[in-house]
Structures are given as structure tokens and as C-alpha cells.
Design a protein around this motif. Sequence first.
Motif, mmCIF file in Angstrom:
data_model
loop_
_atom_site.group_PDB
_atom_site.id
_atom_site.type_symbol
_atom_site.label_atom_id
_atom_site.label_comp_id
_atom_site.label_asym_id
_atom_site.label_seq_id
_atom_site.Cartn_x
_atom_site.Cartn_y
_atom_site.Cartn_z
ATOM 1 N N ALA A 1 42.889 38.964 43.742
ATOM 2 C CA ALA A 1 41.606 38.300 43.497
ATOM 3 C C ALA A 1 41.179 38.649 42.080
ATOM 4 O O ALA A 1 41.483 39.741 41.589
ATOM 5 N N PRO A 2 40.478 37.740 41.412
ATOM 6 C CA PRO A 2 40.074 38.010 40.029
ATOM 7 C C PRO A 2 39.140 39.201 39.864
ATOM 8 O O PRO A 2 39.050 39.785 38.799
ATOM 9 N N TRP A 3 38.461 39.607 40.930
ATOM 10 C CA TRP A 3 37.511 40.724 40.838
ATOM 11 C C TRP A 3 38.155 42.068 41.154
ATOM 12 O O TRP A 3 37.512 43.096 41.030
ATOM 13 N N PHE A 4 39.422 42.093 41.560
ATOM 14 C CA PHE A 4 40.145 43.338 41.780
ATOM 15 C C PHE A 4 41.158 43.546 40.668
ATOM 16 O O PHE A 4 41.802 42.585 40.219
ATOM 17 N N GLU A 5 41.314 44.791 40.248
ATOM 18 C CA GLU A 5 42.332 45.133 39.257
ATOM 19 C C GLU A 5 43.708 44.804 39.845
ATOM 20 O O GLU A 5 44.021 45.186 40.981
ATOM 21 N N GLN A 6 44.505 44.093 39.076
ATOM 22 C CA GLN A 6 45.830 43.691 39.543
ATOM 23 C C GLN A 6 46.664 44.929 39.887
ATOM 24 O O GLN A 6 46.747 45.874 39.104
ATOM 25 N N GLY A 7 47.256 44.919 41.064
ATOM 26 C CA GLY A 7 48.113 46.009 41.499
ATOM 27 C C GLY A 7 47.392 47.238 42.024
ATOM 28 O O GLY A 7 48.038 48.218 42.386
ATOM 29 N N ALA A 8 46.073 47.205 42.082
ATOM 30 C CA ALA A 8 45.302 48.367 42.539
ATOM 31 C C ALA A 8 45.409 48.524 44.051
ATOM 32 O O ALA A 8 45.618 47.556 44.790
ATOM 33 N N ALA A 9 45.250 49.752 44.506
ATOM 34 C CA ALA A 9 45.222 50.072 45.926
ATOM 35 C C ALA A 9 43.995 50.938 46.194
ATOM 36 O O ALA A 9 43.570 51.695 45.328
ATOM 37 N N TRP A 10 43.445 50.793 47.372
ATOM 38 C CA TRP A 10 42.305 51.606 47.769
ATOM 39 C C TRP A 10 42.675 52.436 48.986
ATOM 40 O O TRP A 10 43.265 51.941 49.948
ATOM 41 N N SER A 11 42.262 53.692 48.948
ATOM 42 C CA SER A 11 42.426 54.573 50.108
ATOM 43 C C SER A 11 41.343 54.243 51.129
ATOM 44 O O SER A 11 40.337 53.593 50.821
ATOM 45 N N VAL A 12 41.545 54.732 52.337
ATOM 46 C CA VAL A 12 40.527 54.585 53.371
ATOM 47 C C VAL A 12 39.228 55.226 52.888
ATOM 48 O O VAL A 12 38.139 54.679 53.095
ATOM 49 N N ARG A 13 39.320 56.350 52.192
ATOM 50 C CA ARG A 13 38.136 57.025 51.642
ATOM 51 C C ARG A 13 37.382 56.091 50.678
ATOM 52 O O ARG A 13 36.175 55.956 50.740
ATOM 53 N N ARG A 14 38.141 55.453 49.785
ATOM 54 C CA ARG A 14 37.525 54.532 48.811
ATOM 55 C C ARG A 14 36.878 53.343 49.513
ATOM 56 O O ARG A 14 35.809 52.884 49.116
ATOM 57 N N VAL A 15 37.522 52.842 50.548
ATOM 58 C CA VAL A 15 36.948 51.747 51.335
ATOM 59 C C VAL A 15 35.618 52.192 51.939
ATOM 60 O O VAL A 15 34.622 51.469 51.877
ATOM 61 N N LEU A 16 35.585 53.392 52.495
ATOM 62 C CA LEU A 16 34.348 53.898 53.083
ATOM 63 C C LEU A 16 33.251 54.052 52.031
ATOM 64 O O LEU A 16 32.094 53.689 52.268
#
Length: 170
Positions: free
Chosen positions: A127-142
Motif C-alpha cells: 500500500a502507498p502508506w506503508f514502507e515497501q517491504g516493511a514488517a510489523w511485529s504483534v507488539r507494533r500492531v498493538l
Amino acid sequence: MSVSAKTLTRERADLLETLAKHRYFLRFTAQGLTDEQASATPTTSALSVGGLIKHVTLTERQWARFAVEGASAMSGADGENDWADGFRMVPGETVESLLKAYEEVARHTDELVATLDLDTAHPLPEAPWFEQGAAWSVRRVLLHIIAETSQHAGHADIIRETLDGQKTMG
């Protein structure tokens, strides 16, 4: 918080306590409102108290699914056909039904936080609003869910104050 604090690490308990506080502020803005008041948009914004509760519910549900399933959970969230309807009360919805749905989503999220590995990460969807190739941990999601809830609780507080002068705090 629906999960027993005795079974949680300090970090999990702190995260859930913070989220619970901001959920309370959001729910408080709807206290005593009629369905008509909850759907009202008294500011120049198109947002209403009920619409914000609905949006936060849908958003939390979607991010909780992402924490378990990854990016595939982000497409076609909850079968919503009209994105704008996720921000407003539609015919047949009530404050009571929106708060009940929010309570169910909150309970599910709390259970996930108590059981998931907070370090597990999933690539974000393209998506244009997410950094390309980025991943989020469950912690970051929370942390994102907490920020989203807090931000929209503030929006709802402004709307509620415009409706009848009631404030969440103060």
C-alpha cells in the motif's frame, strides 16, 4: 481487561491496561447518547461518535486478524462494500449494538495479546502508506491499535462536547 492480569507478563499487562484506558475514553463519549445523537455530525467533520466507535471496532478487528494471519487478513476487511460506511452509523445500527461489537472485538484482541508471541512479525500489505517491504511485529500492531483508539477517542470527545458540552475528562 478480560484477561487475568495474573497470567500476563508486565509488558503485556501494561499494554492491555493502556489500551483499556483509551477504550474506556472512547466508550465514555457515547454514554447517555440517543442513537440520533450518536450518529450526528455537529462539527465540520463528517465524523460522529457512533461512526468513530464503529471505525475503531473495524480497525481493531482487522489489525488483530493481521497479527495472526498476516497481510492476507487486510484485504476485504469484514466484507465491507462501502468504505465510508465504516465511519458512520447506517440504518439499523444503534449505539448499543456498536458498543457490543466493540466489546467483543476488544475481548478477542485481549486474548490474542495474552497468547501471541509479541515478537512475531508479518510483512505489511502493499500500500502507498506503508514502507515497501516493511514488517510489523504483534507488539507494533498493538501499539498501532492503542494509537488509533487514543486518537479517535479524542475526536469523539470533541464531537460529544459539541453535542451537549459533556467532556471525557475535566
